[in-house]
Motif scaffolding. Structure first.
Motif, PDB file in Angstrom:
ATOM      1  N   ALA A   1       0.842  -1.195   0.000  1.00 41.47           N
ATOM      2  CA  ALA A   1       0.000   0.000   0.000  1.00 41.47           C
ATOM      3  C   ALA A   1       0.880   1.248   0.000  1.00 41.47           C
ATOM      4  O   ALA A   1       1.648   1.470   0.935  1.00 41.47           O
ATOM      5  CB  ALA A   1      -0.934   0.016   1.219  1.00 41.47           C
ATOM      6  N   PHE A   2       0.778   2.028  -1.068  1.00 43.52           N
ATOM      7  CA  PHE A   2       1.484   3.300  -1.197  1.00 43.52           C
ATOM      8  C   PHE A   2       2.994   3.137  -1.068  1.00 43.52           C
ATOM      9  O   PHE A   2       3.679   3.983  -0.514  1.00 43.52           O
ATOM     10  CB  PHE A   2       0.949   4.311  -0.175  1.00 43.52           C
ATOM     11  N   GLY A   3       3.485   2.016  -1.594  1.00 42.29           N
ATOM     12  CA  GLY A   3       4.919   1.767  -1.533  1.00 42.29           C
ATOM     13  C   GLY A   3       5.555   1.458  -2.877  1.00 42.29           C
ATOM     14  O   GLY A   3       6.743   1.706  -3.069  1.00 42.29           O
ATOM     15  N   LEU A   4       4.786   0.913  -3.810  1.00 42.26           N
ATOM     16  CA  LEU A   4       5.378   0.464  -5.066  1.00 42.26           C
ATOM     17  C   LEU A   4       5.996   1.612  -5.855  1.00 42.26           C
ATOM     18  O   LEU A   4       7.018   1.440  -6.527  1.00 42.26           O
ATOM     19  CB  LEU A   4       4.328  -0.259  -5.917  1.00 42.26           C
ATOM     20  N   ARG A   5       5.403   2.798  -5.771  1.00 39.21           N
ATOM     21  CA  ARG A   5       5.927   3.911  -6.576  1.00 39.21           C
ATOM     22  C   ARG A   5       7.306   4.342  -6.120  1.00 39.21           C
ATOM     23  O   ARG A   5       8.028   5.015  -6.866  1.00 39.21           O
ATOM     24  CB  ARG A   5       4.961   5.097  -6.536  1.00 39.21           C
ATOM     25  N   ASN A   6       7.711   3.974  -4.914  1.00 32.52           N
ATOM     26  CA  ASN A   6       9.031   4.340  -4.404  1.00 32.52           C
ATOM     27  C   ASN A   6      10.105   3.306  -4.724  1.00 32.52           C
ATOM     28  O   ASN A   6      11.278   3.523  -4.428  1.00 32.52           O
ATOM     29  CB  ASN A   6       8.967   4.550  -2.888  1.00 32.52           C
ATOM     30  N   VAL A   7       9.689   2.188  -5.318  1.00 31.13           N
ATOM     31  CA  VAL A   7      10.630   1.124  -5.647  1.00 31.13           C
ATOM     32  C   VAL A   7      11.386   1.479  -6.931  1.00 31.13           C
ATOM     33  O   VAL A   7      10.784   1.976  -7.891  1.00 31.13           O
ATOM     34  CB  VAL A   7       9.884  -0.214  -5.815  1.00 31.13           C
ATOM     35  N   THR A   8      12.681   1.211  -6.952  1.00 33.79           N
ATOM     36  CA  THR A   8      13.491   1.553  -8.122  1.00 33.79           C
ATOM     37  C   THR A   8      13.101   0.715  -9.336  1.00 33.79           C
ATOM     38  O   THR A   8      12.809   1.248 -10.409  1.00 33.79           O
ATOM     39  CB  THR A   8      14.986   1.359  -7.814  1.00 33.79           C
TER      40      THR A   8
END
Length: 268
Positions: free
Chosen positions: A157-164
């Protein structure tokens, strides 16, 4: 960051288009940085915001994030005794709910790459009296330290966009998911109407950094978070990425006019 908040809304759509990045670079908000630098840069953001993360979530979303998470839980199909991975679980909102559902015979793993966020989550759940069936693991979504076919459900939740490398992360999630298991990705996405998009841009680039400055003494981190949303793949693109790594029966459901979307996929 050098982005000027007064001009960002007008340029957000343009800046969110693919850039001339090389294979050695990736996006960090609207900037291009070396891939091996992004992890530490994102870490700095979340070290900074961890202590005020829950308060800012309530303020930024006017409490609606709780409804988005409740919908995610309702779509999880999780049952007593099952294993759940709450990836990029932060301060543990989903993990706390899943802990009660799976019960003493089940297991919830709250995993986050950022140790500051993980500590806040562990302290929060411990203070809530949630002990015994929740484990805390510092982990990189791109190379999860779990056995193959281990979890019945994975949420991020609200984390995938921060993954390289988002594709690598999705493939890693697929690997550790059991056959018959499901992945739920709750993430900010693309508003379904132009009018809502304009309002959302104005709010994101004018209000959020100022709110971050007032509450968390950190405008830059919240400017990055707004920019990272614009750089995240849209609904159809993310669904395609899930399919490419093996997920089947994929679908997504827009929430709040597409500001947020819940993507779902199964492993068979």
């Amino acid at each position: 960051m050098s982005t000027d908040t007064s001009s960002a809304p007008a340029n957000a759509e343009k800046q969110a288009q693919p850039t001339s990045a090389t294979s050695d670079t990736t996006d960090f908000g609207f900037k291009q940085v070396k891939k091996d630098e992004k992890v530490s840069m994102v870490a700095d953001v979340f070290h900074s915001v961890a202590a005020k993360y829950d308060i800012m979530n309530d303020l930024m979303s006017m409490g609606v994030h709780r409804l988005w998470k409740r919908y995610t839980i309702d779509c999880s199909g999780v049952k007593s005794g099952q294993r759940v991975l709450d990836l990029a679980g932060g301060t543990g909102d989903l993990a706390a709910k899943f802990s009660r559902i799976v019960g003493p015979k089940g297991q919830v793993v709250l995993a986050d790459i950022n140790h500051s966020m993980l500590k806040v989550g562990k302290d929060k759940l411990t203070n809530m009296g949630i002990i015994g069936n929740v484990d805390y693991v510092q982990a990189n979504a791109e190379c999860l330290p779990f056995d193959d076919n281990h979890f019945d459900l994975i949420t991020i939740a609200f984390g995938l966009r921060n993954v390289t490398d988002k594709s690598a992360a999705l493939a890693s999630m697929y690997r550790v998911l059991k056959p018959g298991g499901r992945l739920l990705v709750l993430e900010f996405s693309k508003p379904s109407s132009q009018a809502l998009s304009k309002v959302y841009d104005a709010y994101s680039f004018h209000v959020l950094p100022r709110m971050g400055q007032l509450v968390a003494n950190d405008a830059e981190s919240y400017r990055y978070l707004a920019e990272s949303i614009r750089m995240h793949p849209d609904q159809d693109t993310l669904e395609g990425m899930m399919q490419e790594v093996g997920f089947e029966q994929t679908s997504y459901h827009n929430l709040t006019g597409g500001i947020v979307a819940l993507h779902r996929g199964f492993k068979f």
